[in-house]
Design a protein around this motif. Structure first.
Motif, PDB file in Angstrom:
ATOM      1  N   ILE A  10       2.099   4.671  10.846  1.00  0.00           N
ATOM      2  CA  ILE A  10       1.821   5.101   9.478  1.00  0.00           C
ATOM      3  C   ILE A  10       2.456   4.133   8.481  1.00  0.00           C
ATOM      4  CG2 ILE A  10       2.096   6.922   7.766  1.00  0.00           C
ATOM      5  CD1 ILE A  10       0.264   7.746  10.019  1.00  0.00           C
ATOM      6  N   ALA A  11       1.683   3.757   7.485  1.00  0.00           N
ATOM      7  CA  ALA A  11       2.195   2.912   6.405  1.00  0.00           C
ATOM      8  C   ALA A  11       1.921   3.566   5.062  1.00  0.00           C
ATOM      9  CB  ALA A  11       1.555   1.528   6.452  1.00  0.00           C
ATOM     10  N   TRP A  12       2.785   3.269   4.114  1.00  0.00           N
ATOM     11  CA  TRP A  12       2.566   3.643   2.722  1.00  0.00           C
ATOM     12  C   TRP A  12       2.161   2.390   1.944  1.00  0.00           C
ATOM     13  CZ3 TRP A  12       2.481   8.454   0.655  1.00  0.00           C
ATOM     14  CH2 TRP A  12       3.055   9.489   1.403  1.00  0.00           C
ATOM     15  N   PHE A  13       1.102   2.561   1.173  1.00  0.00           N
ATOM     16  CA  PHE A  13       0.639   1.528   0.267  1.00  0.00           C
ATOM     17  C   PHE A  13       0.689   2.093  -1.150  1.00  0.00           C
ATOM     18  CE2 PHE A  13      -1.325  -1.538   3.222  1.00  0.00           C
ATOM     19  CZ  PHE A  13      -1.395  -0.784   4.382  1.00  0.00           C
ATOM     20  N   ARG A  14       0.640   1.208  -2.121  1.00  0.00           N
ATOM     21  CA  ARG A  14       0.534   1.659  -3.505  1.00  0.00           C
ATOM     22  C   ARG A  14      -0.350   0.698  -4.287  1.00  0.00           C
ATOM     23  NH1 ARG A  14       6.733   0.587  -5.734  1.00  0.00           N
ATOM     24  NH2 ARG A  14       6.613  -1.706  -5.842  1.00  0.00           N
ATOM     25  N   GLN A  15      -0.951   1.235  -5.322  1.00  0.00           N
ATOM     26  CA  GLN A  15      -1.793   0.418  -6.184  1.00  0.00           C
ATOM     27  C   GLN A  15      -1.742   0.951  -7.597  1.00  0.00           C
ATOM     28  OE1 GLN A  15      -5.876  -0.139  -4.882  1.00  0.00           O
ATOM     29  NE2 GLN A  15      -5.956  -2.105  -5.951  1.00  0.00           N
ATOM     30  N   SER A  16      -1.548   0.044  -8.525  1.00  0.00           N
ATOM     31  CA  SER A  16      -1.549   0.402  -9.937  1.00  0.00           C
ATOM     32  C   SER A  16      -2.643  -0.413 -10.616  1.00  0.00           C
ATOM     33  CB  SER A  16      -0.182   0.146 -10.576  1.00  0.00           C
ATOM     34  OG  SER A  16       0.243  -1.176 -10.337  1.00  0.00           O
ATOM     35  N   PRO A  17      -3.118   0.045 -11.776  1.00  0.00           N
ATOM     36  CA  PRO A  17      -4.240  -0.627 -12.453  1.00  0.00           C
ATOM     37  C   PRO A  17      -3.963  -2.111 -12.690  1.00  0.00           C
ATOM     38  CG  PRO A  17      -3.817   1.501 -13.452  1.00  0.00           C
ATOM     39  CD  PRO A  17      -2.704   1.266 -12.490  1.00  0.00           C
ATOM     40  N   LYS A  24      -3.482  -4.395 -10.541  1.00  0.00           N
ATOM     41  CA  LYS A  24      -2.654  -5.041  -9.504  1.00  0.00           C
ATOM     42  C   LYS A  24      -3.299  -4.870  -8.142  1.00  0.00           C
ATOM     43  CE  LYS A  24       1.827  -4.583 -11.819  1.00  0.00           C
ATOM     44  NZ  LYS A  24       3.233  -4.103 -11.675  1.00  0.00           N
ATOM     45  N   GLU A  25      -2.971  -5.791  -7.257  1.00  0.00           N
ATOM     46  CA  GLU A  25      -3.476  -5.681  -5.887  1.00  0.00           C
ATOM     47  C   GLU A  25      -2.729  -4.574  -5.144  1.00  0.00           C
ATOM     48  OE1 GLU A  25      -4.838 -10.314  -5.095  1.00  0.00           O
ATOM     49  OE2 GLU A  25      -3.328  -9.376  -3.833  1.00  0.00           O
ATOM     50  N   ARG A  26      -3.387  -4.026  -4.157  1.00  0.00           N
ATOM     51  CA  ARG A  26      -2.732  -3.032  -3.314  1.00  0.00           C
ATOM     52  C   ARG A  26      -1.559  -3.687  -2.585  1.00  0.00           C
ATOM     53  NH1 ARG A  26      -6.682  -0.456   0.786  1.00  0.00           N
ATOM     54  NH2 ARG A  26      -6.385  -2.474   1.812  1.00  0.00           N
ATOM     55  N   GLU A  27      -0.469  -2.967  -2.538  1.00  0.00           N
ATOM     56  CA  GLU A  27       0.780  -3.485  -1.954  1.00  0.00           C
ATOM     57  C   GLU A  27       1.242  -2.552  -0.847  1.00  0.00           C
ATOM     58  OE1 GLU A  27       3.996  -3.185  -4.721  1.00  0.00           O
ATOM     59  OE2 GLU A  27       5.428  -4.258  -3.453  1.00  0.00           O
ATOM     60  N   ARG A  28       1.620  -3.123   0.283  1.00  0.00           N
ATOM     61  CA  ARG A  28       2.185  -2.283   1.325  1.00  0.00           C
ATOM     62  C   ARG A  28       3.669  -2.090   1.032  1.00  0.00           C
ATOM     63  NH1 ARG A  28       1.499  -3.289   7.719  1.00  0.00           N
ATOM     64  NH2 ARG A  28       3.611  -4.120   7.711  1.00  0.00           N
ATOM     65  N   VAL A  29       4.060  -0.850   1.010  1.00  0.00           N
ATOM     66  CA  VAL A  29       5.420  -0.479   0.633  1.00  0.00           C
ATOM     67  C   VAL A  29       6.330  -0.350   1.851  1.00  0.00           C
ATOM     68  CG1 VAL A  29       6.810   1.338  -0.425  1.00  0.00           C
ATOM     69  CG2 VAL A  29       4.625   0.681  -1.461  1.00  0.00           C
ATOM     70  N   THR A  37      10.761   0.166  11.610  1.00  0.00           N
ATOM     71  CA  THR A  37      10.289   0.276  10.229  1.00  0.00           C
ATOM     72  C   THR A  37      10.349  -1.073   9.530  1.00  0.00           C
ATOM     73  OG1 THR A  37      12.490   0.834   9.419  1.00  0.00           O
ATOM     74  CG2 THR A  37      11.068   2.667  10.068  1.00  0.00           C
ATOM     75  N   ASN A  38       9.558  -1.221   8.498  1.00  0.00           N
ATOM     76  CA  ASN A  38       9.744  -2.350   7.598  1.00  0.00           C
ATOM     77  C   ASN A  38       9.375  -1.950   6.183  1.00  0.00           C
ATOM     78  OD1 ASN A  38       6.929  -2.602   7.508  1.00  0.00           O
ATOM     79  ND2 ASN A  38       6.876  -4.357   8.890  1.00  0.00           N
ATOM     80  N   TYR A  39       9.824  -2.772   5.248  1.00  0.00           N
ATOM     81  CA  TYR A  39       9.699  -2.455   3.832  1.00  0.00           C
ATOM     82  C   TYR A  39       9.293  -3.696   3.046  1.00  0.00           C
ATOM     83  CZ  TYR A  39      12.391   1.649   5.149  1.00  0.00           C
ATOM     84  OH  TYR A  39      12.815   2.800   5.753  1.00  0.00           O
ATOM     85  N   GLY A  40       8.559  -3.464   1.960  1.00  0.00           N
ATOM     86  CA  GLY A  40       8.266  -4.550   1.049  1.00  0.00           C
ATOM     87  C   GLY A  40       9.530  -4.977   0.316  1.00  0.00           C
ATOM     88  N   ASP A  41       9.580  -6.224  -0.089  1.00  0.00           N
ATOM     89  CA  ASP A  41      10.782  -6.741  -0.738  1.00  0.00           C
ATOM     90  C   ASP A  41      11.133  -5.969  -2.000  1.00  0.00           C
ATOM     91  OD1 ASP A  41      10.102 -10.250   0.043  1.00  0.00           O
ATOM     92  OD2 ASP A  41      11.117  -8.677   1.195  1.00  0.00           O
ATOM     93  N   VAL A  70      11.021  -2.886  -2.621  1.00  0.00           N
ATOM     94  CA  VAL A  70      11.561  -1.536  -2.430  1.00  0.00           C
ATOM     95  C   VAL A  70      12.717  -1.488  -1.437  1.00  0.00           C
ATOM     96  CG1 VAL A  70       9.301  -0.562  -2.961  1.00  0.00           C
ATOM     97  CG2 VAL A  70      10.002  -0.828  -0.565  1.00  0.00           C
ATOM     98  N   LYS A  71      13.047  -2.613  -0.817  1.00  0.00           N
ATOM     99  CA  LYS A  71      14.140  -2.632   0.162  1.00  0.00           C
ATOM    100  C   LYS A  71      15.423  -2.128  -0.465  1.00  0.00           C
ATOM    101  CE  LYS A  71      12.588  -6.280   3.284  1.00  0.00           C
ATOM    102  NZ  LYS A  71      12.778  -7.688   3.716  1.00  0.00           N
ATOM    103  N   GLY A  72      16.093  -1.256   0.272  1.00  0.00           N
ATOM    104  CA  GLY A  72      17.348  -0.699  -0.202  1.00  0.00           C
ATOM    105  C   GLY A  72      17.190   0.508  -1.096  1.00  0.00           C
ATOM    106  N   ARG A  73      15.947   0.794  -1.517  1.00  0.00           N
ATOM    107  CA  ARG A  73      15.711   1.942  -2.390  1.00  0.00           C
ATOM    108  C   ARG A  73      14.843   3.003  -1.717  1.00  0.00           C
ATOM    109  NH1 ARG A  73      12.842   1.368  -6.911  1.00  0.00           N
ATOM    110  NH2 ARG A  73      11.608  -0.408  -6.150  1.00  0.00           N
ATOM    111  N   PHE A  74      13.915   2.580  -0.879  1.00  0.00           N
ATOM    112  CA  PHE A  74      12.984   3.496  -0.217  1.00  0.00           C
ATOM    113  C   PHE A  74      13.337   3.602   1.260  1.00  0.00           C
ATOM    114  CE2 PHE A  74       8.999   2.924  -3.153  1.00  0.00           C
ATOM    115  CZ  PHE A  74       9.796   3.171  -4.255  1.00  0.00           C
ATOM    116  N   THR A  75      13.094   4.787   1.822  1.00  0.00           N
ATOM    117  CA  THR A  75      13.321   5.011   3.246  1.00  0.00           C
ATOM    118  C   THR A  75      12.144   5.778   3.824  1.00  0.00           C
ATOM    119  OG1 THR A  75      15.724   5.139   2.868  1.00  0.00           O
ATOM    120  CG2 THR A  75      14.880   5.968   4.975  1.00  0.00           C
ATOM    121  N   ILE A  76      11.623   5.297   4.942  1.00  0.00           N
ATOM    122  CA  ILE A  76      10.522   5.978   5.630  1.00  0.00           C
ATOM    123  C   ILE A  76      11.060   6.627   6.890  1.00  0.00           C
ATOM    124  CG2 ILE A  76       9.814   3.907   6.921  1.00  0.00           C
ATOM    125  CD1 ILE A  76       6.890   4.840   6.531  1.00  0.00           C
TER     126      ILE A  76
END
Length: 125
Positions: free
Chosen positions: A34-41, A43-48, A58-62, A64-70
């Motif tokens: 399972i992955a989380w992605f995000r997209q804002s108007p 901007k390109e879709r980004e894998r979080v 696990t891995n994280y986008g740069d 959100v590292k240190g702020r998000f936890t899956i």
């Protein structure tokens, strides 16, 4: 196939926290990475973030590292994204997506074949 439903989005002030949930249903949902992605108007879709069904890695986008936890709860068939120290730049629609039995480290967006409907996260004062 696996079906995914996100929840937990909302409006939060900068510096606040939210926890998103991705509930899975369908055959052998615990075999799905399972992955989380995000997209804002505009901007390109980004894998979080991503969590592998093979070894739990696990891995994280740069950004959100240190702020998000899956984390993954296989008993509840749910993957959570804990988001702390939220910034206005985190504002986006967040989607969870599933790929069958792959490692996050060598996965591509095209590997994720099942997607949820998305949940809006707005970070604003």
């Amino acid at each position: 196939q696996v079906q995914l439903v996100e929840s937990g989005g909302g409006l939060v002030q900068p510096g606040g926290s939210l926890r998103l949930s991705c509930a899975a249903s369908g055959f052998a949902s615990h075999y799905w990475t399972i992955a989380w992605f995000r997209q804002s108007p505009g901007k390109e879709r980004e894998r979080v973030s991503c969590i592998s069904s093979i070894d739990g890695s696990t891995n994280y986008g740069d950004s959100v590292k240190g702020r998000f936890t899956i984390v993954r709860d296989n008993d509840k068939k749910t993957v959570y994204l804990q988001m702390n120290s939220l910034e206005t730049e985190d504002t986006a629609v967040y989607y969870c997506a599933a790929a069958l039995g792959i490692h996050c480290s060598n996965s591509l967006s095209a590997d994720f074949v099942s997607w949820g409907q998305g949940t809006q996260v707005t970070v604003s004062a």
